[in-house]
Enzyme design. Structure first.
Site, short mmCIF file in Angstrom:
data_model
loop_
_atom_site.label_atom_id
_atom_site.label_comp_id
_atom_site.label_asym_id
_atom_site.label_seq_id
_atom_site.Cartn_x
_atom_site.Cartn_y
_atom_site.Cartn_z
N ASP A 22 -10.65 -3.52 7.95
CA ASP A 22 -11.17 -3.50 6.57
C ASP A 22 -12.69 -3.36 6.54
O ASP A 22 -13.39 -3.87 7.43
CB ASP A 22 -10.75 -4.80 5.86
CG ASP A 22 -10.86 -4.66 4.35
OD1 ASP A 22 -10.85 -3.53 3.84
OD2 ASP A 22 -10.96 -5.71 3.67
N ASN A 70 -2.14 0.69 -0.92
CA ASN A 70 -3.29 1.61 -0.91
C ASN A 70 -3.01 2.92 -1.67
O ASN A 70 -3.94 3.67 -1.98
CB ASN A 70 -3.74 1.92 0.52
CG ASN A 70 -4.45 0.77 1.20
OD1 ASN A 70 -4.36 0.59 2.42
ND2 ASN A 70 -5.18 -0.04 0.44
#
Ligand code: IPE
Ligand code: IPE
Ligand code: MG
Length: 236
Positions: A22, A70
């Site tokens: 991330d 996502n």
């Protein structure tokens, strides 16, 4: 890394390390670049990280590359990630093959275009005989994985199941549960990653943004892992 940690690694004490990669977007914004450029650098760091972990003797490495959530990102970002992933299969993934690493994709492949799906399946098949595993979670969600496993068991005619049945029908069936899960980017959450498998994983969070992650950061995470006392519910 100190000698004790190195020796423990050699003995296979970390069998499985997993990464929540991330921070690509924030890294890019900080540099005045587009988010997509952040993902490109992130892909390079993914390759270096996976190779380094295998060099350390960790047999199973998992990376979280694209979640089932996502898809809700802006269309141009999703398209860019799909393109990057597809190009990657043609290039870097071949290099994993040369290193004798078995590639396994975690997630539902049925949503991908037929050509991409065929490439993914070929890569999996071609590397099937290697024993070191790189799991790439792409279109992966922990809840999705559990539901998928249960549906497969139902189709097999099961009316009652065991924990072993469930584990063997997860996308990660070929790997043990992760010993250590590392999340970069500063947030302390799992974001739908390995929900079943993380029951007794050690969690390590670092503020380092994924594109900045280097070998020293990985050494630091491994060292930290060896300072933990894993109890698995017992009194030690
Ligand atoms: C992780 O980086 C990569 C993916 C989820 C595809 P992000 O894109 O989430 O980066 P941040 O969190 O916005 O910085
Ligand atoms: C987790 O990152 C998913 C991946 C790294 C692929 P996200 O950026 O999607 O997670 P949230 O939205 O911050 O929870
Ligand atoms: Mg993020």
């Amino acid at each position: 890394m100190d000698d004790k940690a190195r020796a423990a690694l050699k003995n296979g004490a970390i069998r499985h390390i997993a990464f929540i990669m991330d921070g690509n977007g924030r890294w890019a914004t900080k540099q005045g670049k587009t988010r997509n450029e952040g993902h490109k650098v992130g892909a390079r760091v993914f390759e270096e990280t996976a190779s380094y972990c295998h060099e350390l003797g960790i047999r199973h490495v998992t990376v979280y590359a694209f979640s089932t959530e996502n898809w809700s990102r802006p269309r141009p970002e999703v398209d860019a990630l799909m393109k990057l992933f597809s190009n990657y299969i043609d290039t870097a993934m071949r290099r994993f093959h040369e290193k004798k690493i078995r590639v396994v994709f975690l997630g539902d492949k049925s949503v991908f275009p037929r050509k991409l799906r065929a490439k993914m399946e070929k890569l999996e098949k071609d590397s099937e005989s290697f024993s070191d595993i790189l799991n790439i979670a792409f279109n992966y969600g922990g809840r999705d994985e559990i539901v998928n496993a249960v549906n497969r068991l139902i189709r097999e005619g099961k009316t009652e199941i065991t924990k072993e049945d469930l584990a063997s029908h997860l996308y990660t069936a070929a790997s043990p549960d992760p010993d250590l899960i590392v999340r970069t980017g500063g947030d302390m959450r799992l974001s739908n990653f390995l929900l079943w498998q993380s029951a007794y994983s050690e969690l390590y969070f670092t503020d380092v943004l994924w594109p900045d992650l280097d070998e020293n950061d990985i050494d630091e995470a491994v060292k930290n892992f060896y300072s933990r006392k894993r109890k698995f519910g017992k009194v030690l």
